[in-house]
Structures are given as structure tokens and as C-alpha cells.
Design an enzyme around this catalytic site. Sequence first.
Site, PDB file in Angstrom:
ATOM      1  N   ASP A 145      10.064   3.588  13.044  1.00  0.00           N
ATOM      2  CA  ASP A 145      10.791   2.504  13.711  1.00  0.00           C
ATOM      3  C   ASP A 145      12.169   2.247  13.119  1.00  0.00           C
ATOM      4  O   ASP A 145      13.191   2.474  13.775  1.00  0.00           O
ATOM      5  CB  ASP A 145       9.933   1.224  13.775  1.00  0.00           C
ATOM      6  CG  ASP A 145       9.298   0.822  12.453  1.00  0.00           C
ATOM      7  OD1 ASP A 145       9.574   1.473  11.426  1.00  0.00           O
ATOM      8  OD2 ASP A 145       8.518  -0.163  12.443  1.00  0.00           O
TER       9      ASP A 145
ATOM     10  N   ASP B  10       1.537   5.032   1.558  1.00  0.00           N
ATOM     11  CA  ASP B  10       1.214   5.955   2.644  1.00  0.00           C
ATOM     12  C   ASP B  10       1.787   7.329   2.338  1.00  0.00           C
ATOM     13  O   ASP B  10       2.918   7.449   1.862  1.00  0.00           O
ATOM     14  CB  ASP B  10       1.819   5.459   3.960  1.00  0.00           C
ATOM     15  CG  ASP B  10       1.213   4.135   4.373  1.00  0.00           C
ATOM     16  OD1 ASP B  10       0.036   3.915   4.063  1.00  0.00           O
ATOM     17  OD2 ASP B  10       1.928   3.328   4.991  1.00  0.00           O
TER      18      ASP B  10
ATOM     19  N   ASP C 152       0.858  -1.180   0.000  1.00  0.00           N
ATOM     20  CA  ASP C 152       0.000   0.000   0.000  1.00  0.00           C
ATOM     21  C   ASP C 152       0.899   1.237   0.000  1.00  0.00           C
ATOM     22  O   ASP C 152       2.102   1.128   0.190  1.00  0.00           O
ATOM     23  CB  ASP C 152      -0.939   0.010   1.220  1.00  0.00           C
ATOM     24  CG  ASP C 152      -0.229  -0.417   2.478  1.00  0.00           C
ATOM     25  OD1 ASP C 152       0.969  -0.082   2.624  1.00  0.00           O
ATOM     26  OD2 ASP C 152      -0.854  -1.075   3.328  1.00  0.00           O
TER      27      ASP C 152
HETATM   28  P1  ATP Z   1       4.324  -3.170   5.157  1.00  0.00           P
HETATM   29  O1  ATP Z   1       3.180  -2.264   4.816  1.00  0.00           O
HETATM   30  O2  ATP Z   1       5.110  -3.669   4.025  1.00  0.00           O
HETATM   31  O3  ATP Z   1       3.914  -4.247   6.069  1.00  0.00           O
HETATM   32  P2  ATP Z   1       5.333  -0.827   6.439  1.00  0.00           P
HETATM   33  O4  ATP Z   1       6.730  -0.417   6.792  1.00  0.00           O
HETATM   34  O5  ATP Z   1       4.638   0.016   5.427  1.00  0.00           O
HETATM   35  O6  ATP Z   1       5.384  -2.323   6.003  1.00  0.00           O
HETATM   36  P3  ATP Z   1       3.188  -0.220   8.153  1.00  0.00           P
HETATM   37  O7  ATP Z   1       2.683  -0.952   9.334  1.00  0.00           O
HETATM   38  O8  ATP Z   1       2.355  -0.103   6.945  1.00  0.00           O
HETATM   39  O9  ATP Z   1       4.549  -0.887   7.772  1.00  0.00           O
HETATM   40  O10 ATP Z   1       3.603   1.225   8.673  1.00  0.00           O
HETATM   41  C1  ATP Z   1       3.949   2.282   7.800  1.00  0.00           C
HETATM   42  C2  ATP Z   1       5.103   3.072   8.384  1.00  0.00           C
HETATM   43  O11 ATP Z   1       4.723   3.629   9.645  1.00  0.00           O
HETATM   44  C3  ATP Z   1       6.339   2.249   8.679  1.00  0.00           C
HETATM   45  O12 ATP Z   1       7.147   2.121   7.550  1.00  0.00           O
HETATM   46  C4  ATP Z   1       7.004   3.069   9.770  1.00  0.00           C
HETATM   47  O13 ATP Z   1       7.682   4.163   9.238  1.00  0.00           O
HETATM   48  C5  ATP Z   1       5.825   3.585  10.550  1.00  0.00           C
HETATM   49  N1  ATP Z   1       5.437   2.681  11.649  1.00  0.00           N
HETATM   50  C6  ATP Z   1       4.478   1.732  11.632  1.00  0.00           C
HETATM   51  N2  ATP Z   1       4.385   1.118  12.815  1.00  0.00           N
HETATM   52  C7  ATP Z   1       5.303   1.686  13.619  1.00  0.00           C
HETATM   53  C8  ATP Z   1       5.687   1.492  14.968  1.00  0.00           C
HETATM   54  N3  ATP Z   1       5.110   0.567  15.725  1.00  0.00           N
HETATM   55  N4  ATP Z   1       6.674   2.286  15.461  1.00  0.00           N
HETATM   56  C9  ATP Z   1       7.256   3.242  14.700  1.00  0.00           C
HETATM   57  N5  ATP Z   1       6.941   3.446  13.430  1.00  0.00           N
HETATM   58  C10 ATP Z   1       5.980   2.705  12.878  1.00  0.00           C
HETATM   59 MG    MG Z   2       2.734  -0.182   4.675  1.00  0.00          MG
END
Ligand code: ATP
Ligand code: MG
Length: 536
Positions: free
Chosen positions: A232, A103, A101
Amino acid sequence: MSWASRRRERWGGAEPGARYYRYPECFLKQKAQTELNSSDPRATAPASPPRVIPRAEHTVSRSQISPNALRVLYRLRDANFQAFLVGGCVRDLLVGLEPKDFDVATDALPEQVKRLFRNCRLIGRRFRLAHVFFGPEIIEVATFRASSAPEPGEEPIEEEDEAEEADLDGDETDLIDQAGPVTEGRAARFEAEHSARETLIDADTERAFDATGRILRDNIYGTVDDDVWRRDFTANALYYNIADFSIWDYTGGAEDIAARRLRLIGDPETRYREDPVRMLRAARFEAKLGFELDPASAEPIERLRSLLGGVPPARLFDEMLKLFLTGHGARSLPVLRRRGLLGALLPSTEAYLAAHPGSLVEQLLMQGLANTDARVKAGRSVTPTFLLALLLYGPIAALIEAMPPSRWHELSAILDACDQAVREAQRHLSIPKRFSLGLREMFALQPRLEHPRGRRALRLLGHPRFRAGYDLLLLRAEFGLANPERAQWWTDLQAAPEAEQGPMADAIAGSTERTAAQKGRRRRRGGRRRGAPSPG
Ligand code: ATP
Ligand code: MG
């Protein structure tokens, strides 16, 4: 038939079970809204301007970005706001993966975002996020977060905005009906669970922490260079700027991605204490990306993993689905075990695997996860029910085999074992009822599938769990935990024209009656039933 160990006779391999059910679309599209906990690791990382990587020096191309995400970015930019793609999508594009997705992060406040997009809904109470809907695709737009910005109470935070749904066209309303309540339910659950905990308020930052150092509340808007420190991993903290298509890198994320290194921003122990789910996220990204977890980020996990016990079970369930149902489940399992994290999600599964290394059950589990990954990659449906059946197979088999062998195929024994295994899993994960009931039905179907009773067996074809039960049977048969000939019979039965199904059922009834009679004769001759074999 034994549940966990091969019978004395070896059967040939059967077709691997590969048909599972569809996991609700909204899971993949909807962001876990519970909280984006983060801290301000600038105490350990000096504030400095980002390294700006111009378009000519990176590989992220607009042709790889969702047209809807581009629409959102352009509209924000044209309204004179900053607008960046951020997080997993930038990381995935840089490593050559297709993002799940997209963001967006912006300096526009949620209400300003809402005014720009008719197809937009604000979600969350404390920290508001905008979801912009394009048919089935949701672009999440988050305002930069920081510690020095206005309090959330100063933001216009209303409850459900009735007018919003009326704004939307038919399709989009359907989608909101699916996505909205789930998201808000999670956030509400999270808040409710935490309101009772001991809370410490930091007067300078107005953040609330619990006694273990975890952030409970952090809802304030800021600038991009505030926002970055709250993320993170460095690999998740790159910002793709729609103004000139450059990438802003504050934390060395581009270098870490090039080195395939996963590194927490700031002091690892503090970051895990703030949000223990980051430990699971570390394992997920290791598995998904094949990155190596930086030793400093890996080291505290063993000491701190018990903090996952304080995370709301609903959030852990969501994380578990992300670990196992997004295409890299077979890689997630060994990473979780190596980091000692499987026990935080499913202690009974960890205990079973640890007690029976290399067992048939472990092989069944790994094959089931690999099949699930293949389905996800092919865009086919997968279901948490089947996943739970795989993960809890060992504990359920152990519970059944702890009973006298004469009970192994009794429905009540199987259901008791399922209920007990689910109850144990529920201590850490909040498993929605529809999935635990589905699992029960899948296991209850096994003896009926293994011992079809004449034409009554045909009725099972219309059973709502037939497909899942049959897939489990195929998988069990593949590892000698069920009779592959019987599994093949069900495969043939489904392929047969309706007129032939009745005679097939009659024939199988005859053969099972013969087998039962032979067994009876053997027993009368003094042959003893085999005791519960040692699993695996
Ligand atoms: P994917 O969507 O591929 O699972 P993602 O990195 O996009 O991985 P998401 O859960 O969609 O993970 O979160 C989007 C972004 O928000 C992350 O890349 C990170 O920058 C931030 N993020 C999400 N969860 C946390 C957390 N628990 N602590 C700190 N930052 C976070
Ligand atoms: Mg994501």
C-alpha cells in the site's frame, strides 16, 4: 443522573477509570489474512531496480529484530531462498518504534516453507501464507506475490491439513487452536460475501475485480520486484535483506520515512478502489506514526469513502480494533473524523460528536481512549467491550435521554438503548456477540452501581462485568456524569477487608434511603423533576 450532561451541581474530580480487560492475544499476533489486495501500479511507476541501502547507511540492527524472525530468515537463506523482513516492522525500526510483529517475504513457495519448519502451518485457501510458531510468537512468511506467476490452482492448496497439528508440540497446538479458526473464518467470510458480487476478470493478469474496481482475487506468486508494487504505502514497502543486511527500496519509501510522509504506491484513486480499507490504513498510520498523508493520497478519500460500505463488516471490525486498541486510539479518533472516515465505521458516533462539539461525552471518550493507550503501552490488558462502551456512549446516552427522565434509570430503557445503538453499529461492523453482550451488561450495571441497595450490592463485586462497569462508572464520575462520591465508595469497598464490607453496605443503604425520602418530600412539595438536559 443524566447520561450525557453534567448535573447542576459540580463534583470534584474522581480517579480516572483505568482498568480494562484483556483483548485476546491472538489479535495482536495474527495477521489479518482476509486478503493482501494490491495492484500492479507499474502502469504508473516505471519498473526499475531497487535502490539498495547498505547496512552502513541505515539504522536497522539485528539486535532490534526478534530472534525468532532472524531464525526464520537464516533458515530460508541457508536453504538458498531469498528472505526479507518487510512491511511495518522495517518501517517501525527505521522510525524508532518497537514493531508489533515481524513479517517475512520470500521466494520459497508455501509448501517449501512448510518443509523447512516443523512448527509451521499454512493458512488461507486462495493465497497461502505460512505461520511459523515459536511459543506465543508467530512469524508470518509470505511468498512474493505477482500477476505473472503460476495460477493459485496450480499450487498445492489443500484444506485443513490434519497432520500439521499432530506435528506440533503441546504449547504450539494450543496456540493454533486460538489463531487458526479465527483467521480462516475471516477468509471464508470474505470469500462468501464476495462470491455473489459481480465479478470482472482481467484476462491478462487473471485478477478478479468487482464493479467498483476492487480486487477480489489475486493469488499468484512472483518475485520481490513484483511483490513490492502490490503493497500500500511506500513506507510499508521496504525490504530488509538477510543476505547482506541491506534495505531494498523500490518506491522511495526510505526518503518518505525520513520526511515522515505517507504516500500510496501508484495512482491513489485506483489503489483505494481496489481495497477501500487502505483509506482506514492511511488514517491508522497517520495516527500511529504521526506522518503526514501526502496530498495526492489524501485527496480521493472524501470522494471514495463511501466504498467502505462494500467492505465485509468483519474486516471493518478488525480494522477498528487496530485503530483504537493498539496504543494510538486517542490520536486515531481526530484523524478519522478529519478524513470523514468515522462515519464509515460508526455513523451514530460521528453524528453524536458532530451535533455536540466539545461535549462531556466527547471528553469522556477521549479520556477513555487515552487511558486505553496508556494501558497498551504498559503491556496491560484492554478489551473491545470497553472500547465499544466508550465509542457508543454518546449514541446510547442520546437514546436514553430521548425517553422521559423518569425512565432514565430503568433497566429496560437502558437495555433498549444499548440494543438499538449496537444494531445501528452492526450495519457497518460485525460485532461479535460476546462484546455486544458485555457492553449491555456494563451499562445495565450503572444504575445498580449508582444506587447500591444495602448488602445486595456486595454481590455485584462478583459480577463478571463488575470490573468493566466500575471502570465506566469511574470515567463517568470524572466528567460529572455520575456521582464521584459513589464511585469512590466502590473504590473503598473493594479495598476494605471483608468484615468491613457489610457495615459499609448497611451505611450506604441508609444514606440512599434518606436521599430517596428527601427527594420524595421535595416532589410532594410541588418541586418538578428536571427535564432531559441538553447533552454536553
Ligand atoms: P502494523 O503491523 O504496525 O499495524 P503493518 O504495515 O505491518 O502495520 P500489516 O497489516 O501488518 O500492517 O501488513 C503488513 C504489510 O502488508 C504492510 O506493511 C503492507 O506492505 C502490506 N499490506 C497490508 N495490508 C495491505 C493492503 N490492504 N494493501 C496493500 N498492502 C497491504
Ligand atoms: Mg505488521
